[in-house]
Design an enzyme around this catalytic site. Structure first.
Site, PDB file in Angstrom:
ATOM      1  N   HIS A  20      21.744  50.718  12.907  1.00  0.00           N
ATOM      2  CA  HIS A  20      23.191  50.482  13.486  1.00  0.00           C
ATOM      3  C   HIS A  20      24.145  49.857  12.631  1.00  0.00           C
ATOM      4  O   HIS A  20      23.816  49.410  11.511  1.00  0.00           O
ATOM      5  CB  HIS A  20      23.025  49.933  15.072  1.00  0.00           C
ATOM      6  N   GLY A  21      25.209  49.697  12.943  1.00  0.00           N
ATOM      7  CA  GLY A  21      26.255  48.905  12.210  1.00  0.00           C
ATOM      8  C   GLY A  21      25.598  47.770  11.643  1.00  0.00           C
ATOM      9  O   GLY A  21      25.740  47.527  10.202  1.00  0.00           O
TER      10      GLY A  21
END
Length: 166
Positions: A20-21
């Site tokens: 994810h980010g």
């Protein structure tokens, strides 16, 4: 250099969100990872999740999605010794399986585990179930140092101490 680094593993993280980010940008960049290794028997058989992971991996970083047994065989055969592998698992049970298969885990970063039924909050972003606690105790008893660190700039905390305090 540590045994895990000799085998090419530069960081191990429990993060149920996988790539994810934070992982794709902060962690992968700060570690200068050349490969992200996702270890999870259930993910290997989930085509939708595998496709999502393939699209989320940062450009220029290779991706492996392996069962715990498959990962153990590859790691112990020194397949990754010339790489910088960032290993991510959704739950600590896969790390327990790696240890059972002879992988010499040294330090594990517990990053993100969301609240579930029957879980208890250990840290802002970490909630553990009784099964998770058993697995973390197993890892601790087998000499694995467990830390909690959300982002690279945050100071790591001793995870077992956080667990005992809750």
């Amino acid at each position: 250099m540590s045994k895990m680094q000799d085998l090419g593993i530069i960081n191990i993280r429990v993060d149920e969100r996988l790539i994810h980010g934070q992982v794709a940008t902060m962690w992968t960049n700060s570690l200068r990872a050349s490969r992200i290794m996702i270890v999870g028997d259930d993910i290997v058989h989930d085509d939708i999740q595998k496709m999502a992971l393939k699209t989320a991996v940062p450009a220029g970083v290779r991706l492996s999605i392996l069962t715990a047994e498959g990962a153990a065989k590859r790691i112990l055969s020194s397949k990754y010794s010339d790489q910088r592998v960032f290993m991510i698992v959704q739950t600590p049970k896969y790390l327990k399986m790696l240890v059972e298969n002879g992988v010499p885990l040294e330090t594990v970063n517990v990053g993100n585990m969301s609240t579930k039924e029957g879980s208890k909050q250990v840290k802002k972003s970490v909630a553990v179930t009784p099964e998770n606690i058993e697995d973390f105790n197993y890892l601790n008893e087998h000499g694995v140092s467990l830390i909690a660190q959300m982002v690279p700039s945050e100071n790591p905390q001793k995870f077992m101490k956080l667990l005992e305090e809750k």
